[in-house]
Scaffold this motif. Structure first.
Motif, PDB file in Angstrom:
ATOM      1  N   ASN A  54     -24.054  21.386  23.470  1.00  0.00           N
ATOM      2  CA  ASN A  54     -24.219  20.698  22.198  1.00  0.00           C
ATOM      3  C   ASN A  54     -24.725  21.697  21.162  1.00  0.00           C
ATOM      4  N   TYR A  55     -24.217  21.594  19.927  1.00  0.00           N
ATOM      5  CA  TYR A  55     -24.572  22.589  18.924  1.00  0.00           C
ATOM      6  C   TYR A  55     -24.926  21.902  17.595  1.00  0.00           C
ATOM      7  N   PRO A  56     -26.230  21.783  17.265  1.00  0.00           N
ATOM      8  CA  PRO A  56     -26.630  21.175  15.992  1.00  0.00           C
ATOM      9  C   PRO A  56     -26.306  22.090  14.806  1.00  0.00           C
ATOM     10  N   ILE A  57     -25.712  21.505  13.762  1.00  0.00           N
ATOM     11  CA  ILE A  57     -25.377  22.227  12.536  1.00  0.00           C
ATOM     12  C   ILE A  57     -26.131  21.578  11.378  1.00  0.00           C
ATOM     13  N   LYS A  58     -27.007  22.337  10.746  1.00  0.00           N
ATOM     14  CA  LYS A  58     -27.783  21.794   9.641  1.00  0.00           C
ATOM     15  C   LYS A  58     -26.905  21.657   8.406  1.00  0.00           C
ATOM     16  N   LEU A  59     -26.967  20.466   7.757  1.00  0.00           N
ATOM     17  CA  LEU A  59     -26.116  20.198   6.607  1.00  0.00           C
ATOM     18  C   LEU A  59     -26.819  20.400   5.278  1.00  0.00           C
ATOM     19  N   ASN A  60     -28.125  20.114   5.237  1.00  0.00           N
ATOM     20  CA  ASN A  60     -28.857  20.261   3.980  1.00  0.00           C
ATOM     21  C   ASN A  60     -30.340  20.408   4.268  1.00  0.00           C
ATOM     22  N   ASP A  61     -31.116  20.546   3.206  1.00  0.00           N
ATOM     23  CA  ASP A  61     -32.557  20.745   3.346  1.00  0.00           C
ATOM     24  C   ASP A  61     -33.311  19.469   3.712  1.00  0.00           C
ATOM     25  N   LYS A  62     -32.657  18.324   3.765  1.00  0.00           N
ATOM     26  CA  LYS A  62     -33.294  17.055   4.090  1.00  0.00           C
ATOM     27  C   LYS A  62     -33.205  16.749   5.588  1.00  0.00           C
ATOM     28  N   GLU A  63     -32.941  17.788   6.373  1.00  0.00           N
ATOM     29  CA  GLU A  63     -32.867  17.669   7.828  1.00  0.00           C
ATOM     30  C   GLU A  63     -31.777  16.707   8.281  1.00  0.00           C
ATOM     31  N   ALA A  64     -30.631  16.804   7.659  1.00  0.00           N
ATOM     32  CA  ALA A  64     -29.428  16.110   8.130  1.00  0.00           C
ATOM     33  C   ALA A  64     -28.621  17.096   8.953  1.00  0.00           C
ATOM     34  N   TYR A  65     -28.118  16.623  10.097  1.00  0.00           N
ATOM     35  CA  TYR A  65     -27.408  17.501  11.025  1.00  0.00           C
ATOM     36  C   TYR A  65     -26.129  16.843  11.518  1.00  0.00           C
ATOM     37  N   LEU A  66     -25.143  17.680  11.767  1.00  0.00           N
ATOM     38  CA  LEU A  66     -23.935  17.291  12.469  1.00  0.00           C
ATOM     39  C   LEU A  66     -23.972  17.990  13.824  1.00  0.00           C
ATOM     40  N   ILE A  67     -23.663  17.249  14.905  1.00  0.00           N
ATOM     41  CA  ILE A  67     -23.825  17.803  16.252  1.00  0.00           C
ATOM     42  C   ILE A  67     -22.560  17.584  17.068  1.00  0.00           C
ATOM     43  N   PRO A  68     -21.663  18.549  17.101  1.00  0.00           N
ATOM     44  CA  PRO A  68     -20.527  18.462  18.016  1.00  0.00           C
ATOM     45  C   PRO A  68     -20.963  18.826  19.437  1.00  0.00           C
ATOM     46  N   GLY A  69     -20.305  18.234  20.410  1.00  0.00           N
ATOM     47  CA  GLY A  69     -20.634  18.527  21.804  1.00  0.00           C
ATOM     48  C   GLY A  69     -19.424  18.352  22.701  1.00  0.00           C
ATOM     49  N   VAL A  70     -19.416  19.077  23.812  1.00  0.00           N
ATOM     50  CA  VAL A  70     -18.358  18.947  24.817  1.00  0.00           C
ATOM     51  C   VAL A  70     -19.006  18.912  26.195  1.00  0.00           C
ATOM     52  N   GLU A  71     -18.357  18.203  27.121  1.00  0.00           N
ATOM     53  CA  GLU A  71     -18.859  18.100  28.488  1.00  0.00           C
ATOM     54  C   GLU A  71     -17.685  18.034  29.457  1.00  0.00           C
ATOM     55  N   TYR A  72     -17.861  18.656  30.635  1.00  0.00           N
ATOM     56  CA  TYR A  72     -16.863  18.571  31.697  1.00  0.00           C
ATOM     57  C   TYR A  72     -17.553  18.224  33.008  1.00  0.00           C
ATOM     58  N   ARG A  73     -16.949  17.307  33.771  1.00  0.00           N
ATOM     59  CA  ARG A  73     -17.447  16.945  35.100  1.00  0.00           C
ATOM     60  C   ARG A  73     -16.281  16.965  36.088  1.00  0.00           C
ATOM     61  N   ASN A  74     -16.552  17.497  37.268  1.00  0.00           N
ATOM     62  CA  ASN A  74     -15.587  17.513  38.358  1.00  0.00           C
ATOM     63  C   ASN A  74     -16.240  16.839  39.551  1.00  0.00           C
ATOM     64  N   VAL A  75     -15.694  15.711  39.958  1.00  0.00           N
ATOM     65  CA  VAL A  75     -16.256  14.925  41.057  1.00  0.00           C
ATOM     66  C   VAL A  75     -15.355  15.047  42.279  1.00  0.00           C
ATOM     67  N   ASN A  76     -15.925  15.538  43.367  1.00  0.00           N
ATOM     68  CA  ASN A  76     -15.215  15.636  44.644  1.00  0.00           C
ATOM     69  C   ASN A  76     -15.795  14.577  45.584  1.00  0.00           C
ATOM     70  N   PHE A  77     -15.043  13.502  45.789  1.00  0.00           N
ATOM     71  CA  PHE A  77     -15.474  12.410  46.660  1.00  0.00           C
ATOM     72  C   PHE A  77     -14.707  12.534  47.970  1.00  0.00           C
ATOM     73  N   LYS A  78     -15.360  13.057  48.998  1.00  0.00           N
ATOM     74  CA  LYS A  78     -14.723  13.211  50.313  1.00  0.00           C
ATOM     75  C   LYS A  78     -14.757  11.856  51.022  1.00  0.00           C
ATOM     76  N   TYR A  79     -13.645  11.154  50.949  1.00  0.00           N
ATOM     77  CA  TYR A  79     -13.539   9.790  51.471  1.00  0.00           C
ATOM     78  C   TYR A  79     -12.918   9.870  52.864  1.00  0.00           C
ATOM     79  N   GLU A  80     -13.783   9.897  53.879  1.00  0.00           N
ATOM     80  CA  GLU A  80     -13.334  10.091  55.261  1.00  0.00           C
ATOM     81  C   GLU A  80     -13.296   8.798  56.073  1.00  0.00           C
ATOM     82  N   ASP A  81     -13.857   7.707  55.557  1.00  0.00           N
ATOM     83  CA  ASP A  81     -13.846   6.444  56.298  1.00  0.00           C
ATOM     84  C   ASP A  81     -12.412   5.942  56.493  1.00  0.00           C
ATOM     85  N   SER A  82     -12.173   5.296  57.613  1.00  0.00           N
ATOM     86  CA  SER A  82     -10.856   4.728  57.888  1.00  0.00           C
ATOM     87  C   SER A  82     -10.676   3.440  57.083  1.00  0.00           C
ATOM     88  N   GLU A  83      -9.599   3.368  56.279  1.00  0.00           N
ATOM     89  CA  GLU A  83      -9.342   2.211  55.435  1.00  0.00           C
ATOM     90  C   GLU A  83      -7.885   1.778  55.574  1.00  0.00           C
TER      91      GLU A  83
END
Length: 299
Positions: free
Chosen positions: A53-82
């Motif tokens: 996340n990266y806060p970007i200050k817009l003015n002297d009144k403490e207004a900010y724009l905050i773009p952000g990115v996130e990545y998740r990789n989930v490995n679910f080892k499903y070994e039960d018999s179904e």
């Protein structure tokens, strides 16, 4: 400016996903690995997570724009018999882009609004479809009050969070209160995490905690599930309530290593149909849990 950045990252990182809210922190970047097996089963869950996340200050009144990115990789080892093919459930990906805007309402209060788009899916067809898309939005009011007796001020966060996959047609409330009540002690009460933290010195700290974790993802190639409520599985969700102990070591003022270990109080993984109704529960037995990583913080 430092206090404003603390508030900004705290606001942004409290934004949640269905059945899960990310931990309340002042981190701007993190790399993390999570693992827990399922008791009385050969199943196991592994997750890699990173965000910036990266806060970007817009003015002297403490207004900010905050773009952000996130990545998740989930490995679910499903070994039960179904009675269905579990190979479609072994890997899930999540990509999120979000944009927040915040400004001061008064000396003590700050307002923030955030909107984002997430792709969460097993991506079995190697392309993104409409059902993979999740829309999120949040609003927050944050109060921060100085207390000259201690290292940090106390903070109160009140907010509403909405996601298209929660199953509720209305925003869900967020309430969180933090206080450093002693140079070596602090506590947090609320959602998604409550803890009691002890600071040994500037390098080492430990905490006892209770927190929520989990994930939600679309299943691209839907399949039939033969249960008492026969239906078609179109998504998977996991809700976990955890308790345990955590340790943190600071390499510098801003870079630290952390590790958490504990036991699940609730371990609920479910297949859901197109109406987000529960279709099949995958082993609810509570189990051991551990998580660790590196983070860049502004504190």
């Amino acid at each position: 400016m430092c206090r404003a950045l603390i508030l900004l990252s705290l606001i942004l990182l409290l934004v949640g996903v269905p059945k899960k809210l990310s931990a309340q922190t002042t981190d701007l970047a993190r790399i993390e690995y999570t693992y827990f097996p399922q008791s009385n089963s050969d199943n196991s869950f592994r997750r890699f997570r990173s965000f910036v996340n990266y806060p970007i200050k817009l003015n002297d009144k403490e207004a900010y724009l905050i773009p952000g990115v996130e990545y998740r990789n989930v490995n679910f080892k499903y070994e039960d018999s179904e009675n269905f093919n579990t190979q479609k459930l072994d890997r899930f990906h999540s990509f999120k882009g979000n944009l927040a805007y915040t400004f001061k309402l008064s000396e003590d209060w700050r307002f923030a609004a955030e909107a984002g788009l997430k792709i969460a899916s097993n991506l079995s067809t190697d392309k993104v479809i409409n059902d993979d898309l999740i829309y999120i939005g949040s609003v927050y009011f944050v109060k921060i009050k100085e207390d000259e007796r201690y290292v940090e001020p106390w903070r109160l966060i009140l907010g509403l969070n909405y996601s298209t996959t929660t199953g509720f047609p209305f925003p869900l409330p967020i309430v969180n209160y933090y206080k450093r009540f002693h140079p070596r002690w602090s506590y947090t009460v609320g959602t998604p995490k409550s803890n009691l933290k002890h600071y040994f010195n500037d390098k080492h700290s430990m905490q006892a905690f209770v927190t929520l974790d989990g994930f939600f993802a679309n299943i691209q190639e839907n399949f039939k599930v033969q249960t008492a409520n026969n239906g078609t599985a179109e998504s998977i969700s996991m809700t976990i309530l955890l308790s345990g102990l955590g340790y943190e070591y600071h390499f510098t003022d801003h870079i630290s290593f952390y590790t958490y270990a504990g036991y699940t109080l609730m371990n609920d993984i479910r297949l859901r149909d197109k109406d987000m109704e529960d279709l099949y529960t995958i082993n609810k037995t509570n189990t051991f849990y551990c998580r660790g990583g590196l983070k860049f913080s502004i504190l």
